[in-house]
Design a protein around this motif. Structure first.
Motif, PDB file in Angstrom:
ATOM      1  N   GLU B 192       0.862  -1.172   0.000  1.00 40.43           N
ATOM      2  CA  GLU B 192       0.000   0.000   0.000  1.00 40.43           C
ATOM      3  C   GLU B 192       0.896   1.218   0.000  1.00 40.43           C
ATOM      4  O   GLU B 192       2.016   1.167   0.482  1.00 40.43           O
ATOM      5  CB  GLU B 192      -0.883   0.026   1.250  1.00 40.43           C
ATOM      6  CG  GLU B 192      -2.048  -0.904   1.140  1.00 40.43           C
ATOM      7  CD  GLU B 192      -3.034  -0.695   2.259  1.00 40.43           C
ATOM      8  OE1 GLU B 192      -3.137   0.436   2.756  1.00 40.43           O
ATOM      9  OE2 GLU B 192      -3.679  -1.669   2.633  1.00 40.43           O
ATOM     10  N   PRO B 193       0.392   2.311  -0.502  1.00 38.25           N
ATOM     11  CA  PRO B 193       1.268   3.459  -0.661  1.00 38.25           C
ATOM     12  C   PRO B 193       1.483   4.217   0.645  1.00 38.25           C
ATOM     13  O   PRO B 193       1.336   5.415   0.714  1.00 38.25           O
ATOM     14  CB  PRO B 193       0.510   4.319  -1.671  1.00 38.25           C
ATOM     15  CG  PRO B 193      -0.911   3.992  -1.427  1.00 38.25           C
ATOM     16  CD  PRO B 193      -0.949   2.570  -1.027  1.00 38.25           C
ATOM     17  N   THR B 194       1.793   3.531   1.696  1.00 37.06           N
ATOM     18  CA  THR B 194       1.981   4.230   2.951  1.00 37.06           C
ATOM     19  C   THR B 194       3.403   4.748   3.045  1.00 37.06           C
ATOM     20  O   THR B 194       4.337   4.110   2.540  1.00 37.06           O
ATOM     21  CB  THR B 194       1.658   3.302   4.130  1.00 37.06           C
ATOM     22  OG1 THR B 194       1.951   3.986   5.313  1.00 37.06           O
ATOM     23  CG2 THR B 194       2.484   2.043   4.056  1.00 37.06           C
ATOM     24  N   PRO B 195       3.581   5.879   3.655  1.00 37.13           N
ATOM     25  CA  PRO B 195       4.924   6.428   3.742  1.00 37.13           C
ATOM     26  C   PRO B 195       5.689   5.956   4.971  1.00 37.13           C
ATOM     27  O   PRO B 195       6.810   6.368   5.186  1.00 37.13           O
ATOM     28  CB  PRO B 195       4.658   7.930   3.814  1.00 37.13           C
ATOM     29  CG  PRO B 195       3.343   8.039   4.487  1.00 37.13           C
ATOM     30  CD  PRO B 195       2.572   6.802   4.154  1.00 37.13           C
ATOM     31  N   HIS B 196       5.114   5.140   5.807  1.00 37.42           N
ATOM     32  CA  HIS B 196       5.788   4.806   7.054  1.00 37.42           C
ATOM     33  C   HIS B 196       7.010   3.958   6.821  1.00 37.42           C
ATOM     34  O   HIS B 196       6.980   3.015   6.025  1.00 37.42           O
ATOM     35  CB  HIS B 196       4.841   4.085   7.999  1.00 37.42           C
ATOM     36  CG  HIS B 196       3.993   5.054   8.744  1.00 37.42           C
ATOM     37  ND1 HIS B 196       4.412   5.678   9.872  1.00 37.42           N
ATOM     38  CD2 HIS B 196       2.771   5.545   8.479  1.00 37.42           C
ATOM     39  CE1 HIS B 196       3.476   6.497  10.286  1.00 37.42           C
ATOM     40  NE2 HIS B 196       2.465   6.444   9.448  1.00 37.42           N
ATOM     41  N   PRO B 215       6.766   5.765  -4.545  1.00 34.82           N
ATOM     42  CA  PRO B 215       6.162   6.578  -3.496  1.00 34.82           C
ATOM     43  C   PRO B 215       7.194   7.207  -2.586  1.00 34.82           C
ATOM     44  O   PRO B 215       6.973   8.268  -2.030  1.00 34.82           O
ATOM     45  CB  PRO B 215       5.291   5.584  -2.734  1.00 34.82           C
ATOM     46  CG  PRO B 215       5.900   4.279  -2.995  1.00 34.82           C
ATOM     47  CD  PRO B 215       6.465   4.353  -4.375  1.00 34.82           C
ATOM     48  N   ALA B 219       7.026  10.895  -1.550  1.00 39.86           N
ATOM     49  CA  ALA B 219       6.898  11.366  -0.173  1.00 39.86           C
ATOM     50  C   ALA B 219       7.937  12.426   0.158  1.00 39.86           C
ATOM     51  O   ALA B 219       7.757  13.211   1.068  1.00 39.86           O
ATOM     52  CB  ALA B 219       7.038  10.191   0.780  1.00 39.86           C
TER      53      ALA B 219
END
Lengths: 227, 221, 407, 385
Positions: B192-196, B215, B219
């Motif tokens: 998923e395109p999460t930045p974490h 991403p 980010a």
């Protein structure tokens, strides 16, 4: 008698059939893309970052990258990187700023907790709801530039809340200035010390944080005082 | 309503061989609970349900708690005589002690007939690995049926005497017990395109080339 | 082929409008050699029927969705064309372009045949309906018999569909469809036997003619306006609802229970065919009800006779179709056992008693003066009393309840 | 001879034999129009009669409780919205109540009133929707459902203008409410409450006396009161069996003891009773709302001592419960003094109400199973968590 209940029911549907042509309380459909229902002021969708000026949004972000929202965010959709240096904010004070501030709107659940916990009134909920994009990966991950919107925009979507926030910020700023002035005066009376300016620079920061420390808790009564 | 202590005394008087311990609750809610032993749990439950003065006819809530093995570090100051013959020294000595873990099942009982409650019952397993059985209270209160299945599913407590002990929320082929504190989620990560950072690292492992790199760039403006 | 009936004097002013469809057909036929005329005439009739009822089907779906929408306080389809008028065509394109999925386990031949057979059978009924004074596609002496024979066969197609799909839900639906067919064929047939008794004919044209004329110029002699005719009409319509699988008797395709029943495994155009058949069946049964009970193409009042007869037929048909839709929007569905119980223990006895009422009516046709009142009173009592008694037995144990409040 | 014959367990066979042929096993769901989401029942049929029914859960399982243990107390609040997504306000309240018990927080009087108003509006919303869904299961072509949704929308508009979101309200906080309802909001609520009786009258005229509906629901899915109590059945389902147990009366949480209202109870415990009890409860809710709106005191809506950030209750545990629209919704929390709860447990009413689904359905037909399930009133977000 058998059938009376059925006939009563048929009468109700007939009443509604006719009523849908003249009674707005019955026919409540809004034909959406052409007609857009008015949004209540409280309506929230995804967060945005408040900047003081529309001309230089990156330079005047209220956010100081304290990362409280990142910690409190229930689905963990906020990602912040602090800057190494400090830049002057809108009031001219040196502040840390976020070099990266990203919100993953595919994860965000619009709960508003980031807004409530923010001690700097720097993140607010937006009201743009037509946010569909074709891109699953890039378009839903909003970065700092996409998130920043001006205070004027904030006033436009939530006039009462924004006015209250502005009033509070102005009062805090004034109090901080007075405090700084008093401190400077006190220091002027005392023999000068080399380290004098730094606590003075920190003070407004602290003072702003503490009344908000209890967070949104202190906010609603203030709002409630209006009606 | 009787206090928990009174109830414990009443139960101990009624069931002489049983072990009933009051677990006190320091929070303002003051909902104390009774820890029962396995051998008498069902008898006590039946007694609680049927005794006219108690009539706890509804078991409202059943849940499990995982208390993993804890390593408790205790620091004590010990006076050690100096071998060199000097004055005795005070030395801080740390002892490490392992408190065994266990699983706990909690039952919240209410009486609809007498409008009282809650009485909280607790059952503990011997450990978290092989002695994970507790007696099932489903024969006493029907509401335990699904909830005990859920505890079995998510915590891995086996209920002896449960009529239909199967997994309920997870699928039958599932191996682990997800509500245990040491549960490690399976590495079937969907990108998923999460930045974490940590998630991103994981994502990069699964999607080594293009999608993970993009991403990250996005980010960092 | 329409028999050229003599026009009544009252409609003379409108003879042209009345004759127009026939004139058009005959004009067309005039260009053809004599040997081809009979077949082309038949083809023209078929084409006209298909065109009219095809369009009616298309716009009936739209009307149903619109009406359901309005009854439910929403607009209904309004995006395609002006007021959504192109919606049926959009639906048709959608149905045509969708993938036609046949389950691997299904009986492919039967699965394919079921919708075709269903549409074909449901179209056959139209052949004998007198749409206007001059518009009877096929003049049959036993038209009513033919109509219901063709109509009864449609349920077999439903069963074919349910059986061929190899789906448990479809199978349940198929069984339901058969049970429903057997249950409701009887009240349906019994309900109009009095009409045949009194009219003394099985020909639809003659049944309509038998309902001609007015008392005082505005009270038509329709069967529905007699006690036995009213009872027969209501029983007929209830049975027709069941026969055409419409709510509240839509058990074979009960969407909240059996997903889509016999239609579960159908998609694309085959699915659309089932829909078409449902609406054709509905139209045919309504048309038959109009013919048998509502005076067919007769105008309700003498002074309204200038309107062509086929328009009256159409208006009555549409009114009944509106009733179908209205009922669908209002009533919950019955359960299978209640459905059959309603047929066997309520409708069939009522229809049988109604035979007696009609016989009484027939035998007392000569009564006049105050005896006329007695005749009406006895006939109404013969309808109402059994209705009340049977109705009470039917709803025994079912009543609104009062509730107490806890302290 | 009646439309609803006595259906007991008498003619239910456990096994098939040569006279009756085979039993048919049908999997209803997870994709089925009337399982209200992704619920699944494995139904064994003898003809159309149910001889065995096993519910299968978990298609919407997301381990809500684990999420709660991995986030702070505050961050669980928006997650409770998503349990029973029709009733986020009640869920919020139940969770806030449990945390307030755990931490010993007081709630200002005005907030208590606001909570009652919102909880009762939620009850109206839920029961209205349920009546609509139930009628949809009975085979009404959407009409009652659309009427129900029309009224529900008006309540949701109120929620939206107060909390910012229609369904995911995230409104209650530990020690009060997030926003103080302004005067115009209260006026809007008053208007809605005043008009609601008329809607209920119309809704009842459409359905309650309907012979088909009565025949479909009366005597269907009978539930024995003793079994209901033992099975932990709560809410309208329990009251339909004749047990007058309402936590608003029994626990008297919030400011409910100040209001005058009655608790309707059924006598048969069948589907019709479950439907009617909800209708009658809505009428009582309207009474509560009238009283609460009239008696709403001034003052703050948030305990000034309550902390939003850095909330760490002392070690201990608490079980808080309220009378949600679907039954007793409870939260069981254990704190170890940290910012996250050590154990976070939801007592989901619709999950526990499903315990006796099979008992209610045995001997009835597929069509009955559908409306029995509909009358249980489940929301899969809560059942599977």
């Amino acid at each position: 008698m058998l059938g009376t209940g059925l006939i009563k029911g048929l009468a109700v549907t007939a009443k509604n059939l006719v009523g849908s042509y003249h009674d707005p309380a019955r026919y409540t459909t809004v034909e959406y893309p052409e007609v857009k229902p008015p949004l209540p002021e409280a309506y929230r969708n995804f967060p945005f970052l408040v900047s003081e000026s529309a001309d230089d949004p990156m330079g005047t972000l209220r956010c100081v990258a304290c990362q409280i929202c990142e910690k409190e965010c229930p689905p963990q959709c906020i990602y912040i990187e602090k800057s190494k240096d400090k830049k002057p904010d809108a009031a001219g004070k040196l502040q840390i700023y976020p070099t990266v501030f990203a919100i993953d709107t595919s994860v965000c659940m619009s709960c508003q907790i980031c807004v409530e916990v923010c001690p700097f009134d720097s993140i607010k909920m937006d009201q743009v709801y037509e946010v569909a994009t074709p891109g699953r990966y890039g378009d839903l991950l909003l970065n700092r530039e996409q998130l920043a919107k001006s205070n004027a925009y904030y006033h436009q979507i939530r006039p009462t809340e924004a006015a209250e926030v502005d009033g509070r910020l102005a009062a805090e700023r004034k109090a901080a200035e007075e405090k700084a002035k008093a401190a400077a005066a006190a220091k002027a009376a005392l023999p000068p010390k080399p380290a004098a300016p730094s606590p003075a620079a920190k003070l407004p920061d602290e003072s702003r944080r503490s009344p908000q420390g209890e967070g949104g808790a202190a906010k609603p009564p203030a709002e409630g005082a209006q009606p | 309503m009787e206090t928990v202590e009174q109830l414990r005394d009443r139960l101990l008087a009624r069931f002489p061989g049983a072990s009933v311990t009051v677990i006190s609750n320091p929070s303002p809610s003051a909902q104390h609970s009774l820890l029962l032993d396995h051998a008498h749990a069902r008898e006590i439950a039946l007694y609680l349900r049927d005794e006219p003065a108690l009539k706890f006819d509804q078991c409202s809530n059943v849940t499990g708690i995982d208390w993993p093995e804890k390593e408790i570090t205790e620091t004590t100051k010990v006076t050690v005589p100096d071998p060199a013959g000097g004055p005795p020294k005070v030395v801080a000595q740390t002892t490490k002690r392992r408190e065994p873990g266990y699983l706990e099942v909690v039952y919240h009982l209410y009486s609809l007939a007498l409008r009282q409650g809650p009485i909280i019952l607790r059952l503990r397993t011997g450990n978290r690995a092989d002695a994970v059985a507790v007696p099932s209270l489903t024969p006493v209160w029907r509401s335990c049926e699904f909830q005990e299945r859920e505890v079995f599913d998510l915590f891995g407590v086996t209920f002896e005497g449960h009529p239909d002990l199967r997994r309920i929320l997870m699928w039958d082929g599932f191996k682990d017990h997800p509500m245990r504190r040491d549960y490690a989620e399976p590495d079937d990560y969907e990108w998923e395109p999460t930045p974490h950072g940590d998630v991103l690292a994981k994502a990069k492992k699964h999607y080594p080339e293009k999608p993970a790199a993009e991403p990250a760039k996005e980010a960092k403006p | 082929m329409s028999a050229a009936l003599p026009l009544s004097a009252a409609s003379g002013a409108n003879a042209l409008l009345e004759r127009l469809p026939v004139v058009l057909r005959d004009g067309l036929l005039g260009y053809l050699p004599e040997s081809l005329r009979w077949i082309v005439s038949g083809l023209i009739t078929i084409a006209a029927l298909l065109a009219v009822f095809g369009l009616l089907f298309a716009y009936l779906t739209l009307a149903e969705r619109k009406l359901l929408g309005r009854i439910q306080n929403r607009p209904g389809p309004n995006r395609t064309g002006w007021f959504g008028l192109l919606q049926p065509f959009a639906d048709a394109v959608k149905a045509l372009t969708k993938e036609d999925i046949v389950p691997r386990e299904a009986d492919a031949v039967l699965h394919y045949l079921a919708p075709v057979v269903l549409v074909a059978l449901s179209l056959m009924g139209f052949a004998v309906l007198p749409f206007g004074r001059l518009l009877v596609p096929v003049e049959l002496d036993s038209a009513v018999l033919y109509f219901f024979a063709a109509g009864a066969a449609t349920e077999l197609a439903v069963f074919m569909a349910g059986w061929a799909s190899r789906n448990k839900y479809s199978l349940l639906a198929a069984m339901r469809a058969l049970a429903q067919l057997i249950s409701y064929e009887l009240p349906l047939l019994l309900s109009f036997v009095p009409v045949i008794m009194l009219a003394g004919t099985l020909s639809t044209t003659e049944i309509v003619t038998a309902q001609g004329g007015w008392t005082l110029g505005f009270l038509p002699h329709w069967h529905v306006l007699t006690p036995w005719g009213f009872a027969g009409f209501v029983i007929f319509m209830i049975a027709a609802l069941a026969e055409s699988n419409r709510s509240p008797f839509d058990l074979p395709e009960a969407e909240s229970e059996l997903i889509a029943g016999h239609l579960t495994e159908y998609s694309g155009f085959k699915y659309a065919l089932f829909f078409m058949a449902e609406y054709f069946g509905m139209c045919a049964l309504s048309g038959m009800a109009v013919t048998l009970f509502l005076g067919g193409w007769q105008a309700p009042c003498a002074f309204l006779e200038f309107i062509p007869s086929y328009a009256w037929f159409g208006a009555k048909l549409l009114a009944l179709l509106f009733g179908f839709i209205w009922i669908r929007a209002t009533l919950p569905r019955l359960r299978m056992d209640q459905l059959t119980r309603l047929a066997w223990k309520f409708l069939v006895p009522l229809a049988l008693i109604n035979l007696g009422t009609a016989a009484f009516w027939f035998l007392t046709a000569g009564w006049s003066g105050p005896l006329q009142l007695v005749r009406w009173a006895v006939a109404v009592a013969l309808v109402v009393v059994p209705f009340l008694l049977l109705g009470r037995r039917l709803t025994a144990g079912v009543a609104p309840r009062t509730y107490r409040y806890a302290t | 001879m009646s439309l609803t014959p006595e259906i007991g367990g008498a003619h239910v066979r456990a096994v098939h034999d040569e006279f009756h042929g085979d039993l048919l096993e049908v999997s209803m769901g997870p994709h089925h129009p009337s399982t209200h989401g992704v619920f699944r029942m494995i139904v064994t049929l003898d003809g159309e009669t149910i001889v065995k029914l096993k519910p299968v859960f978990g298609y919407l399982h997301r381990n809500h409780e684990k999420l709660g243990e991995n986030t702070t107390y505050l961050a669980s609040m928006p997650y409770t919205d998503r349990l029973d997504y029709l009733n986020s306000m009640s869920n919020n309240w139940a969770y806030a109540l449990a945390v307030e018990k755990l931490a010993g927080l007081a709630v200002p009087e005005r907030a208590e009133y606001v909570r009652v108003i919102l909880a009762e509006l939620t009850r109206l919303l839920n029961h209205t929707c349920l009546a609509g869904f139930l009628m949809q299961d009975c085979g009404c072509s959407g009409t009652p459902l659309m009427y129900a949704f029309r009224e529900r929308e008006k309540i949701l508009d109120l929620f939206e203008s107060l909390s910012g979101s229609r369904m995911m309200c995230n409104y209650q906080r530990f020690g009060g409410c997030r926003v103080d309802p302004p005067a115009e909001w209260l006026a809007g609520a008053q208007r809605l409450v005043d008009g609601y009786s008329a809607f209920l009258d119309e809704f009842e005229a459409l359905l309650t006396g309907n012979e088909i509906l009565m025949a479909r629901t009366q005597g269907v899915g009978r539930l024995d009161p003793a079994l209901a109590v033992s099975a932990g059945v709560a809410g309208p389902m329990l009251r339909a069996t004749g047990v007058g147990h309402d936590l608003r009366k029994v626990d008297g949480y919030g400011v409910y003891p100040r209001f005058e209202f009655r608790v309707p109870v059924g006598a048969h415990g069948d589907t019709y009773d479950r439907y009617m009890i909800r209708i009658l409860e809505m009428r009582e809710s309207i009474r509560i709302l009238q009283q609460a709106l009239a008696g709403l005191p001034g003052g703050p809506v948030m305990d000034p001592k309550a902390k939003l950030r850095g909330f760490r209750p002392k070690a201990g545990e608490a079980y808080g419960r309220i009378e949600g629209p679907k039954g007793e919704i409870g939260f069981y929390l254990i704190s170890d003094g940290g910012p996250n709860p050590y154990r976070y447990r939801v007592r989901p009413p619709s999950f526990i109400n499903l315990t006796i689904l099979e008992d209610m359905c045995l001997g009835h037909t597929v069509a009955d199973a559908v409306i029995i399930l509909g009358s249980v009133d489940i929301v899969l977000g809560e059942v599977d968590r």
